[in-house]
Design a protein around this motif. Sequence first.
Motif, PDB file in Angstrom:
ATOM      1  N   LEU A   1       0.855  -1.185   0.000  1.00 21.21           N
ATOM      2  CA  LEU A   1       0.000   0.000   0.000  1.00 21.21           C
ATOM      3  C   LEU A   1       0.891   1.236   0.000  1.00 21.21           C
ATOM      4  O   LEU A   1       1.719   1.413   0.895  1.00 21.21           O
ATOM      5  CB  LEU A   1      -0.906  -0.005   1.229  1.00 21.21           C
ATOM      6  N   TYR A   2       0.723   2.083  -1.017  1.00 21.71           N
ATOM      7  CA  TYR A   2       1.524   3.289  -1.149  1.00 21.71           C
ATOM      8  C   TYR A   2       0.866   4.435  -0.396  1.00 21.71           C
ATOM      9  O   TYR A   2      -0.352   4.639  -0.480  1.00 21.71           O
ATOM     10  CB  TYR A   2       1.672   3.671  -2.620  1.00 21.71           C
ATOM     11  N   TYR A   3       1.671   5.199   0.335  1.00 19.17           N
ATOM     12  CA  TYR A   3       1.123   6.321   1.088  1.00 19.17           C
ATOM     13  C   TYR A   3       2.118   7.470   1.113  1.00 19.17           C
ATOM     14  O   TYR A   3       3.325   7.297   0.886  1.00 19.17           O
ATOM     15  CB  TYR A   3       0.754   5.898   2.516  1.00 19.17           C
ATOM     16  N   GLU A   4       1.610   8.656   1.402  1.00 20.22           N
ATOM     17  CA  GLU A   4       2.432   9.846   1.560  1.00 20.22           C
ATOM     18  C   GLU A   4       1.976  10.592   2.808  1.00 20.22           C
ATOM     19  O   GLU A   4       0.782  10.651   3.099  1.00 20.22           O
ATOM     20  CB  GLU A   4       2.315  10.770   0.338  1.00 20.22           C
ATOM     21  N   ILE A   5       2.938  11.165   3.525  1.00 22.00           N
ATOM     22  CA  ILE A   5       2.663  11.966   4.710  1.00 22.00           C
ATOM     23  C   ILE A   5       3.260  13.347   4.508  1.00 22.00           C
ATOM     24  O   ILE A   5       4.402  13.481   4.054  1.00 22.00           O
ATOM     25  CB  ILE A   5       3.248  11.318   5.981  1.00 22.00           C
ATOM     26  N   SER A   6       2.498  14.372   4.826  1.00 24.82           N
ATOM     27  CA  SER A   6       2.982  15.744   4.689  1.00 24.82           C
ATOM     28  C   SER A   6       2.282  16.616   5.729  1.00 24.82           C
ATOM     29  O   SER A   6       1.442  16.145   6.493  1.00 24.82           O
ATOM     30  CB  SER A   6       2.711  16.273   3.270  1.00 24.82           C
ATOM     31  N   GLY A   7       2.640  17.887   5.736  1.00 20.32           N
ATOM     32  CA  GLY A   7       2.013  18.802   6.678  1.00 20.32           C
ATOM     33  C   GLY A   7       2.765  18.886   7.984  1.00 20.32           C
ATOM     34  O   GLY A   7       3.985  18.705   8.038  1.00 20.32           O
ATOM     35  N   ARG A   8       2.050  19.118   9.051  1.00 22.78           N
ATOM     36  CA  ARG A   8       2.645  19.324  10.374  1.00 22.78           C
ATOM     37  C   ARG A   8       2.965  17.981  11.034  1.00 22.78           C
ATOM     38  O   ARG A   8       2.074  17.190  11.317  1.00 22.78           O
ATOM     39  CB  ARG A   8       1.690  20.111  11.272  1.00 22.78           C
ATOM     40  N   GLU A   9       4.238  17.771  11.303  1.00 19.40           N
ATOM     41  CA  GLU A   9       4.638  16.531  11.954  1.00 19.40           C
ATOM     42  C   GLU A   9       4.002  16.403  13.333  1.00 19.40           C
ATOM     43  O   GLU A   9       3.662  15.294  13.776  1.00 19.40           O
ATOM     44  CB  GLU A   9       6.161  16.465  12.069  1.00 19.40           C
ATOM     45  N   ASP A  10       3.802  17.552  14.012  1.00 14.04           N
ATOM     46  CA  ASP A  10       3.215  17.537  15.351  1.00 14.04           C
ATOM     47  C   ASP A  10       1.714  17.777  15.332  1.00 14.04           C
ATOM     48  O   ASP A  10       1.083  17.927  16.385  1.00 14.04           O
ATOM     49  CB  ASP A  10       3.884  18.590  16.236  1.00 14.04           C
ATOM     50  N   GLY A  11       1.117  17.799  14.133  1.00 14.15           N
ATOM     51  CA  GLY A  11      -0.310  18.082  14.024  1.00 14.15           C
ATOM     52  C   GLY A  11      -1.155  16.843  14.230  1.00 14.15           C
ATOM     53  O   GLY A  11      -0.669  15.702  14.172  1.00 14.15           O
ATOM     54  N   PRO A  12      -2.452  17.035  14.453  1.00 15.62           N
ATOM     55  CA  PRO A  12      -3.359  15.889  14.530  1.00 15.62           C
ATOM     56  C   PRO A  12      -3.445  15.212  13.168  1.00 15.62           C
ATOM     57  O   PRO A  12      -3.315  15.865  12.127  1.00 15.62           O
ATOM     58  CB  PRO A  12      -4.689  16.520  14.932  1.00 15.62           C
TER      59      PRO A  12
END
Length: 261
Positions: A11-22
Amino acid sequence: MPHAKINGIDLYYEISGREDGPPILFSNSLASTLHMWDPQMPAFRKHYKVIRYDSRGHGKSSAPDGAYSIETLVDDAIGLLDHLGIDKTDFCGLSKGGMVGQRLATLHPDRVERLVLCDTACYMGPPELWEGRIDTAAVDGMDGVVDATIMRWFTGPFQKRDPDAVDKVREMILNTPVAGFVGCCRAIQAMDQRETIQAIAAPTLVVVGADDPGTTPDAAREIQKRIEGARLEILPEAAHLANIEQPKLFDEAVLGFLGKG
């Protein structure tokens, strides 16, 4: 960005934005990829740790042969959350992604903080409709379904106003593996959540394009009626991919509901 071995597939995924965010998990429609959410990224990355993934059978994820089920797609999403060590998340899904969200919030209420269901339905009959699409894809490939899909997904004025956005989606459709398209069509064909979604307890927003011809405003109202306390937002001058046709209105409605507006 990585693949995760989830539920027997990659399963391919990407994470972005605030590392400490909800966290917020975005789930794509049939015949698209995680990039269908690109218009939302500038606004959502300011507030969230954004997780997007290519559904089983789509994009850079595995596309095994055979029929899938909504429950299998839910298991994929739960597996990804487990892989990332996320106990609870906001969830936003469109069309097939919204069907996954409904079942996820029903089967795993402890994993969903708030639920956003976009241009989706709790039942998508009749079965013959899906047999026609499956047969066309099997014979002619995704070339055989792309034009009709674009006509359902975007209003005529938007197709003329922003052909680049439409072309990006057209490429997603054409690059969807036939096995993945058929597998997910089978999942939608067999789905009936009209009774089960009444158990959903998560705060829920239902969003729909006013001109969506497939998962219509009436289908959205049916979901709203069956989930206690659900809110409904109808976006003007938008068809099925309302998040692309009306990104500003979409972002305002969803982020406002999520308390980030």
